[in-house]
Design a protein around this motif. Structure first.
Motif, PDB file in Angstrom:
ATOM      1  N   UNK A  52       0.848  -1.180   0.000  1.00  0.00           N
ATOM      2  CA  UNK A  52       0.000   0.000   0.000  1.00  0.00           C
ATOM      3  C   UNK A  52       0.888   1.235   0.000  1.00  0.00           C
ATOM      4  N   UNK A  53       0.567   2.206  -0.873  1.00  0.00           N
ATOM      5  CA  UNK A  53       1.354   3.431  -0.963  1.00  0.00           C
ATOM      6  C   UNK A  53       0.434   4.632  -1.074  1.00  0.00           C
ATOM      7  N   UNK A  54       1.012   5.808  -0.818  1.00  0.00           N
ATOM      8  CA  UNK A  54       0.297   7.073  -0.936  1.00  0.00           C
ATOM      9  C   UNK A  54       1.087   7.968  -1.874  1.00  0.00           C
ATOM     10  N   UNK A  55       0.427   8.531  -2.897  1.00  0.00           N
ATOM     11  CA  UNK A  55       1.133   9.391  -3.844  1.00  0.00           C
ATOM     12  C   UNK A  55       0.176  10.160  -4.727  1.00  0.00           C
ATOM     13  N   UNK A  56       0.735  10.938  -5.643  1.00  0.00           N
ATOM     14  CA  UNK A  56      -0.068  11.760  -6.549  1.00  0.00           C
ATOM     15  C   UNK A  56       0.099  11.251  -7.973  1.00  0.00           C
ATOM     16  N   UNK A  57      -0.974  11.294  -8.751  1.00  0.00           N
ATOM     17  CA  UNK A  57      -0.939  10.820 -10.140  1.00  0.00           C
ATOM     18  C   UNK A  57      -0.278  11.883 -11.011  1.00  0.00           C
ATOM     19  N   UNK A  58       0.836  11.522 -11.653  1.00  0.00           N
ATOM     20  CA  UNK A  58       1.542  12.454 -12.542  1.00  0.00           C
ATOM     21  C   UNK A  58       1.499  11.987 -13.995  1.00  0.00           C
ATOM     22  N   UNK A  59       0.856  10.858 -14.239  1.00  0.00           N
ATOM     23  CA  UNK A  59       0.722  10.362 -15.601  1.00  0.00           C
ATOM     24  C   UNK A  59      -0.395   9.344 -15.693  1.00  0.00           C
ATOM     25  N   UNK A  60      -1.028   9.294 -16.857  1.00  0.00           N
ATOM     26  CA  UNK A  60      -2.153   8.380 -17.032  1.00  0.00           C
ATOM     27  C   UNK A  60      -2.249   8.008 -18.503  1.00  0.00           C
ATOM     28  N   UNK A  61      -2.366   6.718 -18.769  1.00  0.00           N
ATOM     29  CA  UNK A  61      -2.467   6.251 -20.150  1.00  0.00           C
ATOM     30  C   UNK A  61      -3.909   6.298 -20.624  1.00  0.00           C
ATOM     31  N   UNK A  70       3.820  18.380  -8.563  1.00  0.00           N
ATOM     32  CA  UNK A  70       3.362  18.532  -9.946  1.00  0.00           C
ATOM     33  C   UNK A  70       4.197  19.546 -10.714  1.00  0.00           C
ATOM     34  N   UNK A  71       4.854  20.454  -9.991  1.00  0.00           N
ATOM     35  CA  UNK A  71       5.624  21.513 -10.654  1.00  0.00           C
ATOM     36  C   UNK A  71       7.130  21.338 -10.494  1.00  0.00           C
ATOM     37  N   UNK A 128       4.536  24.068 -15.974  1.00  0.00           N
ATOM     38  CA  UNK A 128       4.903  25.277 -15.234  1.00  0.00           C
ATOM     39  C   UNK A 128       5.876  25.022 -14.087  1.00  0.00           C
ATOM     40  N   UNK A 129       6.993  24.392 -14.401  1.00  0.00           N
ATOM     41  CA  UNK A 129       7.995  24.135 -13.374  1.00  0.00           C
ATOM     42  C   UNK A 129       8.610  25.449 -12.920  1.00  0.00           C
ATOM     43  N   UNK A 130       8.941  25.526 -11.647  1.00  0.00           N
ATOM     44  CA  UNK A 130       9.470  26.764 -11.073  1.00  0.00           C
ATOM     45  C   UNK A 130      10.998  26.749 -11.088  1.00  0.00           C
ATOM     46  N   UNK A 131      11.555  26.855 -12.287  1.00  0.00           N
ATOM     47  CA  UNK A 131      13.007  26.912 -12.452  1.00  0.00           C
ATOM     48  C   UNK A 131      13.332  28.051 -13.401  1.00  0.00           C
ATOM     49  N   UNK A 132      14.573  28.504 -13.372  1.00  0.00           N
ATOM     50  CA  UNK A 132      14.966  29.679 -14.148  1.00  0.00           C
ATOM     51  C   UNK A 132      14.802  29.461 -15.649  1.00  0.00           C
ATOM     52  N   UNK A 133      15.119  28.243 -16.136  1.00  0.00           N
ATOM     53  CA  UNK A 133      15.008  27.965 -17.565  1.00  0.00           C
ATOM     54  C   UNK A 133      13.578  28.157 -18.066  1.00  0.00           C
TER      55      UNK A 133
END
Length: 448
Positions: free
Chosen positions: A23-32, A133-134, A251-256
């Protein structure tokens, strides 16, 4: 023999190959996209893959197997960005099928068979998960530029690459009927970076549609992981395709990413190919005589070149000029809203005004060009009045006005814009249309 371990895995990095009923706890970052098929008994079965993340560094794929109803319900209820509890999942090593799944940090795979595992929405604190997510899934140094991808040309087909891009254009969802009679959905966007003005990215199915609807042209930055590149013979260009291996971070929070968004703000908006377009050649400068077939050959056929647009003088008969029918005049706010124009999202607008909206068919001895756009200035010159004056005419007067030009041989000066990732069809705008002098026709008309 190692003992079976039934456990709650606090973090994916602690996953063990001898664990069972994990059993794990996490967030969905991809879905087919759900895959539905018939088994040997004729029953409809399905498979679905969710990619789960529980830290800045750890991801794992969880594959669901079961009836069509179970798979479709799971797909509908558990979408990108949802925090979930996965209970009693089976741990295994990825098989050859992993080539069709997103690459993850974990060397293991979770499996839930219908009735032998569970997934449900997490109701506890979620802020720490949503921050994931970001965050990039891989180092940004591994990304390529669009110019790098485009430079490979036809050799790019089948490559999987990572890209940092910004959304430039979004097209509406389309329904497409396959040759087998099945209805599928297609969504296209155009992405850009500092090195390249636009490359087409295609999504099949509706899995990503909610995410795409939330994206804003020239404002949304994406990292595309394992996006597939192909060479399109239709567009004669390299294109991108979202596949079952692809993951997208927004929308990643990086300088690039911030630098790319700042660059996008300096890029002029895409031209709108409406009846009001002002970025057109001067009629007096258009002197190259062509036939309808030569225009088609130069735009899409064996005479095609790398030029984005060209002009031509065509001696043609007007075979469609619907002045007394529908679609002659409209109120416009600057958007490209006619049925023959691609419905794109733009960020510019202008004051409402009246303008002619007239489509013409041009026919000569080599063929017919349909739905050519009689541009605003050319329309007012040909008709001899403004849209406001035209509205005051009676139906009989409009019909009489139409027959002054319909089925007459005219000298038509056109600008032709080839199909591209911005424009899925060839575009022909008429910048001048006058009755042709018979001597000029005899002297200049092309044989083929």
């Amino acid at each position: 023999m190692n003992p079976v371990v039934r456990c709650w895995i606090k973090n994916l990095e602690h996953m063990r190959e001898d664990a069972k009923d994990v059993s794990i706890l996490g967030i969905i970052v991809g879905k087919s996209e759900p895959k539905i098929f018939e088994n040997m008994d004729g029953d409809e079965r399905g498979v679905l893959t969710l990619t789960i993340r529980d830290s800045p560094y750890d991801t794992i794929n969880c594959v669901f197997w079961g009836s069509k109803e179970f798979i479709m319900t799971t797909s509908e209820n558990y979408k990108y960005g949802v925090v979930v509890n996965i209970m009693e999942a089976k741990v295994s090593s990825p098989s050859e099928r992993s080539n069709y799944q997103p690459k993850t940090s974990s060397r293991f795979l979770l499996t839930i068979n219908e009735g032998k595992g569970r997934i449900y929405l997490h109701t506890g604190p979620q802020d720490n998960f949503r921050k994931l997510l970001n965050l990039p899934l891989k180092p940004l140094g591994l990304t390529l530029s669009l110019t790098d991808v485009n430079a490979r040309g036809e050799l790019a087909s089948g490559d999987f690459v990572d890209l940092l891009v910004v959304v430039r254009m979004i097209r509406p969802l389309r329904e497409i009927k396959t040759r087998h009679g099945r209805i599928t959905h297609c969504r296209e966007i155009v992405v850009m970076d500092k090195s390249f003005p636009g490359m087409l990215l295609t999504f099949w199915g509706k899995t990503c549609d909610d995410r795409i609807n939330s994206w804003k042209p020239m404002e949304t930055c994406l990292i595309l992981y394992d996006i597939k590149s192909d060479y399109s013979s239709f567009y004669r260009a390299v294109t991108l395709n979202f596949t079952s291996r692809t993951l997208i971070t927004e929308n990643i929070q990086v300088s690039e990413a911030k630098e790319l968004i700042a660059y996008a703000a300096t890029v002029p908006p895409l031209e709108k190919f409406s009846f009001e377009s002002t970025d057109l050649p001067i009629p007096e400068e258009i002197r190259t005589v062509m036939t309808v077939q030569q225009i088609l050959d130069r735009a899409e056929g064996h005479l095609i070149s790398n030029e984005e647009q060209f002009t031509a003088l065509v001696y043609a008969v007007i075979t469609k000029f619907d002045l007394d029918g529908f679609g002659r005049i409209r109120i416009t706010d600057g958007d490209c809203s006619d049925t023959n124009c691609v419905n794109l999202q733009f960020q510019t607008s202008q004051k409402n005004s009246l303008t002619f909206e007239i489509l013409m068919d041009l026919t000569d001895h080599t063929g017919t060009s349909t739905n050519c756009r009689l541009m605003r200035d050319a329309a007012e010159k040909l008709i001899g009045m403004s849209p406001e004056e035209f509205l005051k005419l009676s139906p009989e007067q409009k019909t009489n006005l139409k027959w002054k030009t319909l089925l007459e041989r005219c000298a038509v000066k056109v600008v032709v814009r080839k199909k591209s990732v911005y424009r899925p069809r060839m575009w022909i705008g008429i910048v001048e249309c006058v009755l042709a002098d018979h001597d000029d026709v005899a002297k200049n008309i092309k044989v083929f």
